[in-house]
Design a protein around this motif. Sequence first.
Motif, PDB file in Angstrom:
ATOM      1  N   ASN A  45      -8.518   4.259 -17.723  1.00 23.05           N
ATOM      2  CA  ASN A  45      -9.534   4.008 -16.688  1.00 23.05           C
ATOM      3  C   ASN A  45     -10.940   3.983 -17.258  1.00 23.05           C
ATOM      4  O   ASN A  45     -11.770   3.188 -16.843  1.00 23.05           O
ATOM      5  N   HIS A 153      -1.026  -1.756  -5.525  1.00 23.34           N
ATOM      6  CA  HIS A 153      -2.400  -2.082  -5.931  1.00 23.34           C
ATOM      7  C   HIS A 153      -3.389  -1.154  -5.243  1.00 23.34           C
ATOM      8  O   HIS A 153      -4.303  -0.606  -5.854  1.00 23.34           O
ATOM      9  N   LYS A 157      -5.980   1.624  -6.829  1.00 21.32           N
ATOM     10  CA  LYS A 157      -7.415   1.339  -6.855  1.00 21.32           C
ATOM     11  C   LYS A 157      -8.251   2.339  -6.052  1.00 21.32           C
ATOM     12  O   LYS A 157      -9.427   2.496  -6.301  1.00 21.32           O
ATOM     13  N   ASN A 158      -7.634   2.969  -5.040  1.00 15.02           N
ATOM     14  CA  ASN A 158      -8.428   3.797  -4.130  1.00 15.02           C
ATOM     15  C   ASN A 158      -8.131   5.277  -4.324  1.00 15.02           C
ATOM     16  O   ASN A 158      -7.029   5.735  -4.009  1.00 15.02           O
TER      17      ASN A 158
END
Length: 422
Positions: A45, A153, A157-158
């Motif tokens: 990340n 996804h 992503k969150n």
Amino acid sequence: MYTRFALVDCNNFYASCERLFEPSLHGRPIVVLSNNDGCIISRSNEAKALGVGMGTPYFKARPFLKKHGVKVFSSNYALYGDLSNRVMTVLRQLEPRLEMYSIDEAFLHLDTIRDRSLTRYAGFVRQTVYRHTGIPVSIGIGPTKTLAKVAGHIAKKNAECQGVFDMSEASIDDILSCFDVSDVWGIGRRQTERLHRRGIRTALGLKNCEDDWLRRNLTVTGLRTAMELRGISCIALEDGPLSRKSISSSKSFGVQVESLSALREALATYVAQAAVKLRGQRCLANSLQVYITTNRFSKTARHYSARQVLTLAEPTASTSFLIRHALAGLSRIYKPGLRYQKAGVVLFGLVPCSFHQPGLFGAVDRKSGPLMAAMDRINEKWGRHTIQHAVAGLEKPWKNKQLKKSRAFTTSWKELPVAKAR
DNA sequence: TCTGGGGTCCTAGGACCC
DNA sequence: TCTGGGGTCCTAGGACCC
């Protein structure tokens, strides 16, 4: 009954594997390179946050990586393969109906989970995998595989999702209206261009597109993707035994190769690797394809790429026999004076050993079978090239480079990690 | 200097057959 | 003027995936 698929996806898998054995790298940017230290194929990340692109050639990114203190690894497939097996084993214990979709992804059927919230259950799966393997995963849940991929996804992503997202927790159309069509599973570059030309930019647009147009312009696979977005499951869970239709082995060279003899060495080496996989799958091959290619990015030399398909008189898993045919094919496509960058072989027309009826004059495998089995056992015990065919060469100067490879921490006694007490 | 490797599926077009 | 029609199989090439 209401079907639910879960997609379990290991986060930044290769980078996570490397970090597992070098805990000091936690919180630091890492990238992992492709086979020949060619491209960046996995990023932590932190590396993503720096803007390091997926697939960027290493030689272009190197100054940037150095400047930002990014730790770089060559790929170490012995390590990743082993950790992948561990993750899959844990998942299979929790949920036997599992399809291993790739080295770092699996689909699960959640039909049997009725008495509790799927989000909570997925959270439990996630914690269990992490506790047993040290690998962080994200989990997406949906009524079709394609929708589970969308959910995956979102889970990844969150941050507020804490690694889990279930499509049934929100309105599917609301989610799809914010989801880029190019991120939909099965929609690649070309299909995205076609959809954009028609003004479709979101997954919702694809979902609502007319079937006729989809069928004509994106083929049946595009239509199937749209159906899946509508919640109609068209892609089943493949949880049966794995049966491949082809086995290939190819690699770029560490240095460019001109001579036929070096190409013969390399090709024989790759054929031997493919043949080991073939026997591991208890199959025979009835044809093979060999190919060679020069550097397609070269601005100075004309690109040459050629292939040759060879059909065998009788299916075989004998390395000697396959090498002999592959080299005959090579001599037909080799052109002197060129600088080759890559060679490869594909075995196909695979049939299980048990189905094969030996021909009247064949019986190749009856003779070579025990020899191959002995070779495989020796190489498994003492290491990959302990014994091999002479034509595969000893020095292998064309071998690719992997200058920054970590050790085989989990698959070799010699390379076990060492812990020191203070 | 330097740009991965291993898969799957679909389609169009040609060869071939009756 | 005018030269069949329909089916299957194979292959190469393209597109997609991780």
